[in-house]
Write an enzyme that holds these catalytic residues in place. Structure first.
Site, PDB file in Angstrom:
ATOM      1  N   ASN A  29      21.658  57.725  57.321  1.00  0.00           N
ATOM      2  CA  ASN A  29      21.632  57.530  55.868  1.00  0.00           C
ATOM      3  C   ASN A  29      22.883  58.125  55.236  1.00  0.00           C
ATOM      4  OD1 ASN A  29      21.087  60.410  55.179  1.00  0.00           O
ATOM      5  ND2 ASN A  29      19.234  59.987  56.354  1.00  0.00           N
TER       6      ASN A  29
ATOM      7  N   ASP B 226      13.162  58.899  58.446  1.00  0.00           N
ATOM      8  CA  ASP B 226      11.713  58.738  58.536  1.00  0.00           C
ATOM      9  C   ASP B 226      11.293  57.928  59.756  1.00  0.00           C
ATOM     10  OD1 ASP B 226      10.950  60.154  56.236  1.00  0.00           O
ATOM     11  OD2 ASP B 226      11.658  58.502  54.990  1.00  0.00           O
TER      12      ASP B 226
ATOM     13  N   LYS C 177      24.060  49.676  76.350  1.00  0.00           N
ATOM     14  CA  LYS C 177      24.354  49.026  75.073  1.00  0.00           C
ATOM     15  C   LYS C 177      23.633  47.669  74.980  1.00  0.00           C
ATOM     16  CE  LYS C 177      28.094  47.213  72.344  1.00  0.00           C
ATOM     17  NZ  LYS C 177      29.391  46.570  72.422  1.00  0.00           N
TER      18      LYS C 177
ATOM     19  N   PHE D   7      13.576  68.734  48.916  1.00  0.00           N
ATOM     20  CA  PHE D   7      14.352  67.900  48.003  1.00  0.00           C
ATOM     21  C   PHE D   7      13.716  66.517  47.985  1.00  0.00           C
ATOM     22  CE2 PHE D   7      18.461  69.748  46.615  1.00  0.00           C
ATOM     23  CZ  PHE D   7      18.227  71.045  47.071  1.00  0.00           C
TER      24      PHE D   7
ATOM     25  N   LYS E 153       5.182  64.591  46.388  1.00  0.00           N
ATOM     26  CA  LYS E 153       5.695  65.177  47.643  1.00  0.00           C
ATOM     27  C   LYS E 153       5.461  66.683  47.677  1.00  0.00           C
ATOM     28  CE  LYS E 153       9.172  61.668  48.400  1.00  0.00           C
ATOM     29  NZ  LYS E 153      10.560  61.263  48.329  1.00  0.00           N
TER      30      LYS E 153
ATOM     31  N   LYS F  54       3.163  68.032  50.652  1.00  0.00           N
ATOM     32  CA  LYS F  54       3.795  68.820  51.721  1.00  0.00           C
ATOM     33  C   LYS F  54       3.678  70.337  51.489  1.00  0.00           C
ATOM     34  CE  LYS F  54       7.123  65.114  52.673  1.00  0.00           C
ATOM     35  NZ  LYS F  54       8.372  64.765  53.342  1.00  0.00           N
TER      36      LYS F  54
HETATM   37  N1  CTP Z   1      11.462  65.623  55.130  1.00  0.00           N
HETATM   38  C1  CTP Z   1      11.026  66.190  56.321  1.00  0.00           C
HETATM   39  N2  CTP Z   1      10.793  65.388  57.403  1.00  0.00           N
HETATM   40  C2  CTP Z   1      10.947  64.062  57.301  1.00  0.00           C
HETATM   41  C3  CTP Z   1      11.352  63.471  56.074  1.00  0.00           C
HETATM   42  C4  CTP Z   1      11.604  64.287  55.010  1.00  0.00           C
HETATM   43  O1  CTP Z   1      10.880  67.402  56.397  1.00  0.00           O
HETATM   44  N3  CTP Z   1      10.696  63.301  58.372  1.00  0.00           N
HETATM   45  C5  CTP Z   1      11.738  66.513  53.980  1.00  0.00           C
HETATM   46  C6  CTP Z   1      13.133  66.373  53.402  1.00  0.00           C
HETATM   47  O2  CTP Z   1      14.040  67.286  54.000  1.00  0.00           O
HETATM   48  C7  CTP Z   1      12.929  66.673  51.936  1.00  0.00           C
HETATM   49  C8  CTP Z   1      11.500  66.234  51.671  1.00  0.00           C
HETATM   50  O3  CTP Z   1      10.871  66.127  52.954  1.00  0.00           O
HETATM   51  O4  CTP Z   1      13.033  68.035  51.645  1.00  0.00           O
HETATM   52  C9  CTP Z   1      11.372  64.920  50.958  1.00  0.00           C
HETATM   53  O5  CTP Z   1      12.137  63.950  51.636  1.00  0.00           O
HETATM   54  P1  CTP Z   1      12.293  62.443  51.116  1.00  0.00           P
HETATM   55  O6  CTP Z   1      13.149  61.704  52.082  1.00  0.00           O
HETATM   56  O7  CTP Z   1      12.663  62.465  49.658  1.00  0.00           O
HETATM   57  O8  CTP Z   1      10.832  61.937  51.144  1.00  0.00           O
HETATM   58  P2  CTP Z   1       9.890  61.409  52.270  1.00  0.00           P
HETATM   59  O9  CTP Z   1       8.814  62.419  52.464  1.00  0.00           O
HETATM   60  O10 CTP Z   1      10.651  61.013  53.481  1.00  0.00           O
HETATM   61  O11 CTP Z   1       9.211  60.149  51.560  1.00  0.00           O
HETATM   62  P3  CTP Z   1       9.816  58.711  51.165  1.00  0.00           P
HETATM   63  O12 CTP Z   1      10.817  58.367  52.248  1.00  0.00           O
HETATM   64  O13 CTP Z   1       8.631  57.858  51.151  1.00  0.00           O
HETATM   65  O14 CTP Z   1      10.460  58.856  49.813  1.00  0.00           O
END
Ligand code: CTP
Length: 403
Positions: free
Chosen positions: A212, A281, A291, A326, A340, A344
């Protein structure tokens, strides 16, 4: 604002560039804040602005020629510079940055820099192509790795007519950062803090991955500021182009699973975990050892599986630690962030609207909202990431204190 720099001795280093004239204004702002300021100029700076301007404004001789007397008090002047509380090089040209990075001393400014052992702040300003040149980047990174504070230039119209990143940061921002150098708190002294930063890379095959746009800048800024406030910081970083701040244990990882392992290893000993990382995610269900060829499987469908959610898992292991996350959102920022935070079990979430192009990913600025577990909300304006880092650390220090 006034009096924030009362009793401080500052050397203002001016190097050659169109924006050298702005240092005259900065000099006045610094004096208005109560600082005693003396100016040192590079040889090229004098082509853009005369030493007389600075002499008249500062009321002091200007250090501009290593081999020339600057009056009866020549040695005293140099001693002042050597014992100053801070040296601010504004603007810093590509040439002066290169000299500082390599220790060259061939004019008044560079000689003074080499003999100065205190805090240094550097505000680069140059053409955008020069600024993005790898040699300049490498030199700036060298300065950063030595603990020199860089006030990043801004995007905008440049003197040469081009538009890009290279314009001297706003004087108000430079002034704020100078003041911030003297306001270092020690409220995290001895506290173990984990900061995660950057993106993760989920491998598809030996050459491809899913990732990302996270640059890691926010996490690195938090790690660096937490360390300055006395924290014992472990930075767990995904792949970025950033230099590890000095005095910080930096552990590198690639994918979410590796990041998870490192966070779990360290979590039980920490006082606070700040999850700035944009953890992927999803990852490919199967990693291909070789490859993947484009003519295989017709359409080539990539099957994905969910990655572990580090924050959700860590919630079950909490033993007094403060956990901060975040939320990168492009719509319904507040509602999504709040969800969130609760899901969490975080103590605080920093909500960012990533749809705004001038903040967030890759930018040196951010605009955020802090939402605490008790639903206390703090809306913040756009500001440099270092400033935001300190505001967040204020909240964390307080949360640690309350326990
Ligand atoms: N985070 C985490 N583990 C993951 C994804 C996210 O610990 N696999 C943490 C990130 O570091 C951040 C928080 O969760 O502090 C929120 O991450 P974000 O990407 O905004 O949200 P997601 O929980 O992944 O939800 P979505 O992708 O549906 O927005």
């Amino acid at each position: 604002m006034s009096g924030n720099l009362k009793g401080k001795n500052i050397v203002l280093g001016v190097s050659g560039g169109i924006s050298a004239y702005k240092s005259a204004d900065l000099l006045r702002l610094l004096m208005k804040e109560g600082a005693t300021v003396k100016v040192a100029m590079s040889a090229n700076a004098k082509k853009f602005i005369t030493p007389l301007t600075f002499r008249a404004l500062s009321g002091s001789p200007v250090y501009q020629n290593v081999f020339e007397e600057i009056g009866d008090d020549a040695m005293e002047h140099i001693r002042f510079a050597e014992q100053a509380d801070l040296m601010a090089v504004v603007p810093a040209s590509a040439n002066s940055i290169a000299k500082m990075a390599h220790g060259l001393a061939d004019d008044a400014l560079s000689t003074l820099f080499v003999s100065f052992s205190g805090k240094v702040l550097v505000a680069p300003a140059m053409n955008d192509k020069m600024y993005s040149n790898p040699a300049v980047t490498e030199n700036i990174n060298k300065l950063k790795s030595r603990g020199i504070f860089i006030v990043e230039p801004e995007y905008g119209k440049l003197a040469c007519g081009a538009e890009g990143k290279g314009r001297l940061a706003e004087l108000e921002i430079i002034l704020k950062e100078i003041i911030a150098q003297f306001c270092q708190k020690a409220d995290l002294a001895g506290k173990k803090i984990i900061v995660t930063a950057g993106p993760t890379r989920e491998p598809i095959d030996p050459v491809r991955f899913i990732s990302n746009r996270s640059s890691g800048k926010m996490g690195y800024a938090i790690a660096s500021e937490a360390s300055k406030r006395g924290g014992e910081v472990t930075l767990i970083s995904g792949p970025t182009n950033l230099v590890s701040p000095p005095g910080i244990e930096t552990l590198y990882c690639e994918c979410a699973e590796e990041m998870r392992r490192l966070v779990f290893d360290k979590f039980s000993q920490c006082k606070a975990l700040i999850m700035t990382a944009a953890v992927g995610d999803f990852s490919p269900e199967n990693y291909e050892e070789n490859k993947i060829k484009k003519n295989l499987n017709g359409g080539n469908v990539l099957k994905l599986k969910r990655n572990p959610d580090i924050l959700s898992e860590i919630a079950t292991r909490k033993d007094g630690q403060i956990v901060v996350g975040f939320a990168a959102e492009s719509e319904n920022v507040f509602e999504n962030a709040l969800e969130k935070l609760q899901k969490k079990s975080m103590d605080l979430i920093v909500a960012n609207n990533i749809a705004k192009p001038e903040i967030g990913f890759g930018s040196d600025y951010n605009e955020a909202t802090f939402i605490k577990k008790d639903q206390q909300i703090r809306y913040l304006d756009r500001m440099p990431k270092t400033e935001l880092a300190n505001l967040l650390l204020d909240e964390i220090a307080e949360l640690i204190e309350v326990g």
